[in-house]
Design a protein around this motif. Structure first.
Motif, PDB file in Angstrom:
ATOM      1  N   ILE A   1       0.818  -1.119  -0.073  1.00 51.28           N
ATOM      2  CA  ILE A   1       0.062  -0.101  -0.085  1.00 51.28           C
ATOM      3  C   ILE A   1       1.003   1.249   0.038  1.00 51.28           C
ATOM      4  O   ILE A   1       1.641   1.296   0.972  1.00 51.28           O
ATOM      5  CB  ILE A   1      -0.866   0.001   1.318  1.00 51.28           C
ATOM      6  CG1 ILE A   1      -1.754  -1.150   1.386  1.00 51.28           C
ATOM      7  CG2 ILE A   1      -1.919   1.294   1.242  1.00 51.28           C
ATOM      8  CD1 ILE A   1      -2.639  -1.311   2.468  1.00 51.28           C
ATOM      9  N   PRO A   2       0.690   2.072  -0.879  1.00 51.16           N
ATOM     10  CA  PRO A   2       1.529   3.368  -0.990  1.00 51.16           C
ATOM     11  C   PRO A   2       1.523   4.042   0.411  1.00 51.16           C
ATOM     12  O   PRO A   2       0.348   4.375   0.967  1.00 51.16           O
ATOM     13  CB  PRO A   2       0.903   4.316  -2.135  1.00 51.16           C
ATOM     14  CG  PRO A   2       0.069   3.217  -2.834  1.00 51.16           C
ATOM     15  CD  PRO A   2      -0.061   2.184  -2.103  1.00 51.16           C
ATOM     16  N   PHE A   3       2.659   4.729   0.861  1.00 49.10           N
ATOM     17  CA  PHE A   3       2.814   5.460   2.133  1.00 49.10           C
ATOM     18  C   PHE A   3       1.865   6.892   1.899  1.00 49.10           C
ATOM     19  O   PHE A   3       1.434   7.276   3.046  1.00 49.10           O
ATOM     20  CB  PHE A   3       4.202   5.773   2.602  1.00 49.10           C
ATOM     21  CG  PHE A   3       4.868   4.376   3.179  1.00 49.10           C
ATOM     22  CD1 PHE A   3       4.650   4.143   4.385  1.00 49.10           C
ATOM     23  CD2 PHE A   3       5.658   3.833   2.219  1.00 49.10           C
ATOM     24  CE1 PHE A   3       5.077   3.068   4.848  1.00 49.10           C
ATOM     25  CE2 PHE A   3       6.351   2.894   2.760  1.00 49.10           C
ATOM     26  CZ  PHE A   3       6.110   2.334   4.017  1.00 49.10           C
ATOM     27  N   ASP A   4       1.390   7.186   0.609  1.00 47.83           N
ATOM     28  CA  ASP A   4       0.852   8.440   0.755  1.00 47.83           C
ATOM     29  C   ASP A   4      -0.729   8.220   0.579  1.00 47.83           C
ATOM     30  O   ASP A   4      -1.501   9.202   0.141  1.00 47.83           O
ATOM     31  CB  ASP A   4       1.276   9.256  -0.612  1.00 47.83           C
ATOM     32  CG  ASP A   4       1.170   8.777  -1.766  1.00 47.83           C
ATOM     33  OD1 ASP A   4       1.020   7.397  -1.817  1.00 47.83           O
ATOM     34  OD2 ASP A   4       1.539   9.302  -2.922  1.00 47.83           O
ATOM     35  N   ASP A   5      -1.163   6.925   0.615  1.00 44.91           N
ATOM     36  CA  ASP A   5      -2.706   6.630   0.554  1.00 44.91           C
ATOM     37  C   ASP A   5      -3.054   6.913   1.967  1.00 44.91           C
ATOM     38  O   ASP A   5      -2.967   6.107   2.905  1.00 44.91           O
ATOM     39  CB  ASP A   5      -2.537   5.098   0.155  1.00 44.91           C
ATOM     40  CG  ASP A   5      -4.007   4.770  -0.074  1.00 44.91           C
ATOM     41  OD1 ASP A   5      -4.939   5.207   0.496  1.00 44.91           O
ATOM     42  OD2 ASP A   5      -4.314   3.824  -0.963  1.00 44.91           O
ATOM     43  N   ASN A   6      -3.984   7.886   2.144  1.00 39.44           N
ATOM     44  CA  ASN A   6      -4.641   8.279   3.336  1.00 39.44           C
ATOM     45  C   ASN A   6      -5.690   7.260   3.763  1.00 39.44           C
ATOM     46  O   ASN A   6      -6.404   7.402   4.847  1.00 39.44           O
ATOM     47  CB  ASN A   6      -5.294   9.568   3.234  1.00 39.44           C
ATOM     48  CG  ASN A   6      -3.925  10.815   3.195  1.00 39.44           C
ATOM     49  OD1 ASN A   6      -2.936  10.330   3.586  1.00 39.44           O
ATOM     50  ND2 ASN A   6      -4.272  11.777   2.287  1.00 39.44           N
ATOM     51  N   ASP A   7      -6.008   6.313   2.938  1.00 43.35           N
ATOM     52  CA  ASP A   7      -7.354   5.567   3.208  1.00 43.35           C
ATOM     53  C   ASP A   7      -6.906   4.297   4.207  1.00 43.35           C
ATOM     54  O   ASP A   7      -7.839   3.614   4.548  1.00 43.35           O
ATOM     55  CB  ASP A   7      -7.937   4.946   2.089  1.00 43.35           C
ATOM     56  CG  ASP A   7      -8.574   5.815   0.809  1.00 43.35           C
ATOM     57  OD1 ASP A   7      -9.061   6.712   1.630  1.00 43.35           O
ATOM     58  OD2 ASP A   7      -8.736   5.709  -0.078  1.00 43.35           O
ATOM     59  N   TYR A   8      -5.666   4.129   4.496  1.00 50.19           N
ATOM     60  CA  TYR A   8      -5.171   3.126   5.437  1.00 50.19           C
ATOM     61  C   TYR A   8      -4.250   3.775   6.237  1.00 50.19           C
ATOM     62  O   TYR A   8      -3.709   4.507   6.301  1.00 50.19           O
ATOM     63  CB  TYR A   8      -4.341   2.019   4.379  1.00 50.19           C
ATOM     64  CG  TYR A   8      -4.964   1.427   3.425  1.00 50.19           C
ATOM     65  CD1 TYR A   8      -5.900   0.038   3.710  1.00 50.19           C
ATOM     66  CD2 TYR A   8      -5.329   2.056   2.229  1.00 50.19           C
ATOM     67  CE1 TYR A   8      -6.433  -0.556   2.751  1.00 50.19           C
ATOM     68  CE2 TYR A   8      -5.961   1.128   1.310  1.00 50.19           C
ATOM     69  CZ  TYR A   8      -6.427  -0.065   1.588  1.00 50.19           C
ATOM     70  OH  TYR A   8      -7.063  -0.830   0.681  1.00 50.19           O
ATOM     71  N   THR A   9      -4.271   2.922   7.612  1.00 50.37           N
ATOM     72  CA  THR A   9      -3.576   3.250   8.677  1.00 50.37           C
ATOM     73  C   THR A   9      -2.011   2.957   8.465  1.00 50.37           C
ATOM     74  O   THR A   9      -1.684   1.972   7.537  1.00 50.37           O
ATOM     75  CB  THR A   9      -3.788   2.665  10.048  1.00 50.37           C
ATOM     76  OG1 THR A   9      -3.838   1.245   9.756  1.00 50.37           O
ATOM     77  CG2 THR A   9      -5.577   2.863  10.218  1.00 50.37           C
TER      78      THR A   9
END
Length: 595
Positions: free
Chosen positions: A243-251
């Protein structure tokens, strides 16, 4: 009427008779239906080897009430029509009724032949649309006109045949004048108008019986076979990777977890890995640079025109061949080898396979990370990684191990394993931990947005058996209902004909026909009435079954049709044959019972 009774009093007698017969048949029907429904439930459950330990006898009050209401509505309508019929009768007509034939308007044979040719053309068109042109029938709005065309064509076939069959036989004196053939053909032609309508309805009901039963039983056979083949291990687990680190949908916890294996996640959240054995875990890759449209190549436009609803921008799943072979070895299925410039596609979903085969046949090349690859095979090969109820793999791209699949292309981490236990109870305990929504283990993962998805052999079999049982139960129910209804209509019609035509059989005896000839005439007459709609229904079913299998693509297979057709033939032969035998024997008693 001869004794002076008024029509109102006669109507009361008819009302009482009809109500009495209705009550008796309703009570008997409800009793048979209640127990018959339990028998069908057990039968279908046994067909799928379902767990019967929790089976209970069920009585549906709502179904009983609805049955009584609908039955009452039908009987009220019958009573009303009977009353109307009685009011129109005249005494002189009733006295001379047995000496009168139905007025038959002879049809123009040329017109009948023209109508017959038109009907055949309409049927050929309908047959074409439900077989070769089935891919164009994507909605109910497109299917419905074909059904209407087929229904009208069936009516026109019977209408036209009834107009020239008699004359066609009359042109062959050796056949027409042989034994009682003249009498039989005249009898068949006697009620010609009602015969055309009833024959059409009966033919369509028999067609639905054959098609529904054959397709449903084929579905059952296919699903049973596929379940054993497509569930080779106890559990599949997979989760999103990288999961990309800039993906704000995930913790942050979910992002970190996406970079470790499924086994590491299980261990991290206190699942005992000793409960699993034969563990194989592989990465699955995907990139927007390789979509369905890319692998279809020059056939993309043709595919889009045929299947416009598909998402052709979907990224292909890519697996290195050595990784796939690990899964294949565990599953006990075929392993493959590839050269450094080769790729291959695994696909077993028929509709998608046909599209991909066309592209592979054209030697369509693909490109991954700047490297071009050419197909090793000119068609899709058999194989899969995800367990399922049937062959629904729409495509997996296998590439050589030298393919530069980078870490950021990794989309899923996939694990396959068996349970390291012996009893069903122990398997269920592991099942509850890894797949149950109420599992503490799953809840802890979900709190951190770690979505570990699981497919287990137990859950797949249970869901498949439930779905298939419902489909087959309804199909068998509808098939038997249509079969009994069509047989009963034919039987009642022929028994009524025999009752009305007793005097004609008296004439046969008077002109010297013996009982053997009379019985043979009766046998031929009833046999023709039973066989004509069945023959046309069988012709319709040859194409209807193909359409049904195509509509259930991925669930039922034409390879399993033969046992289903044999079973359907046996069922129809028994039920239809019993009605024919009962009708023939009943009619013999009627024509012999002459004062």
């Amino acid at each position: 009427m001869t004794l002076g009774m008024g029509k109102r009093q006669i109507s009361k007698i008819i009302w009482l008779e009809t109500i009495l017969i209705g009550i008796i048949s309703l009570v008997v029907g409800l009793i048979v239906g209640v127990f018959g429904s339990q028998f069908m439930s057990i039968l279908v459950a046994k067909m799928f080897e379902a767990d019967m330990s929790k089976f209970q006898f069920v009585f549906s009050e709502a179904a009983c009430v609805k049955t009584c209401v609908y039955f009452a509505i039908m009987y009220i309508l019958v009573l009303i029509f009977n009353t109307i019929s009685i009011s129109r009768y005249k005494l002189i007509d009733l006295i001379t009724a047995t000496k009168k034939n139905e007025q038959i308007k002879l049809k123009n044979p040329v017109l009948c032949i023209i109508v017959f040719i038109m009907a055949v053309i309409m049927l050929i068109y309908a047959y074409y649309k439900v077989t070769i042109g089935v891919h164009t029938l994507t909605t109910a709005e497109k299917i419905f006109p074909i059904i209407i065309i087929g229904t009208i064509a069936t009516f026109l076939v019977f209408w036209s045949l009834s107009g020239f069959i008699l004359r066609l036989v009359q042109a062959r004196p050796k056949i027409y004048l042989k034994n009682t053939n003249m009498f039989v053909l005249r009898q068949l032609n006697n009620k010609i108008n009602t015969t055309v309508v009833s024959m059409t309805v009966i033919c369509l009901m028999l067609f639905m019986t054959i098609t529904i039963l054959s397709s449903a039983l084929s579905l059952r056979n296919t699903m049973q076979k596929d379940l054993k083949e497509m569930t080779p291990v106890d559990i599949n687990l997979y989760k999103k990777a990288n999961i990309p680190f800039d993906d704000n949908d995930y913790t942050d916890i979910a992002k970190d977890d996406s970079r470790i294996t499924v086994q590491e996640t299980l261990k991290k959240y206190n699942f005992d890995l000793n409960k699993l054995k034969d563990v194989v875990e592989i990465p699955i890759y995907a990139t927007d640079e390789l979509t369905w449209a890319d692998t279809l190549g020059d056939t993309f436009k043709e595919a889009k025109a045929t299947f416009s609803m598909l998402r052709y921008d979907t990224a292909e799943e890519i697996i290195k061949v050595s990784d796939y072979n690990k899964i294949a070895k565990l599953y006990g299925i075929q392993e493959y080898n590839l050269n450094d410039n080769e790729y291959m596609i695994l696909c077993d979903f028929d509709n998608m396979k046909s599209l991909r085969d066309k592209a592979l046949a054209q030697n369509t090349q693909i490109e991954i990370a700047g490297q071009k690859y050419y197909p090793k095979y000119k068609n899709c090969q058999s194989g899969y990684i995800y367990m399922s109820t049937s062959h629904v793999n729409v495509g997996i791209i296998l590439v050589p191990d030298s393919c530069n699949l980078t870490e950021d292309m990794k989309e899923t981490t996939f694990l396959a394993a068996n349970y390291n236990v012996n009893t069903e109870e122990e398997k269920q305990e592991i099942e509850d931990i890894l797949t149950s929504d109420e599992s503490e283990f799953i809840n802890n993962l979900n709190k951190n947005q770690i979505y570990l998805t699981g497919l287990s052999k137990i859950s797949i079999i249970e869901s498949s058996v439930g779905l298939a049982t419902i489909i087959v139960f309804v199909a068998i129910y509808l098939g038997i209902i249509f079969l009994i209804a069509s047989s009963a209509i034919l039987a009642l019609k022929q028994l009524t004909e025999s009752s009305d035509n007793k005097e004609r059989y008296v004439i046969l005896r008077k002109i010297g026909a013996d009982e053997k000839m009379i019985n043979m005439a009766l046998f031929k007459q009833i046999g023709i009435f039973f066989m004509i709609p069945l023959i046309f229904a069988i012709i319709h079913s040859i194409f209807g079954i193909q359409f049904g299998i195509e509509m259930m693509s991925g669930l039922a297979s034409s390879k399993d049709l033969l046992p289903s057709i044999i079973a359907t033939v046996i069922i129809i032969g028994v039920v239809y044959g019993l009605y024919f035998w009962a009708t023939y024997n009943g009619s013999k008693r009627i024509i012999k019972n002459i004062d």
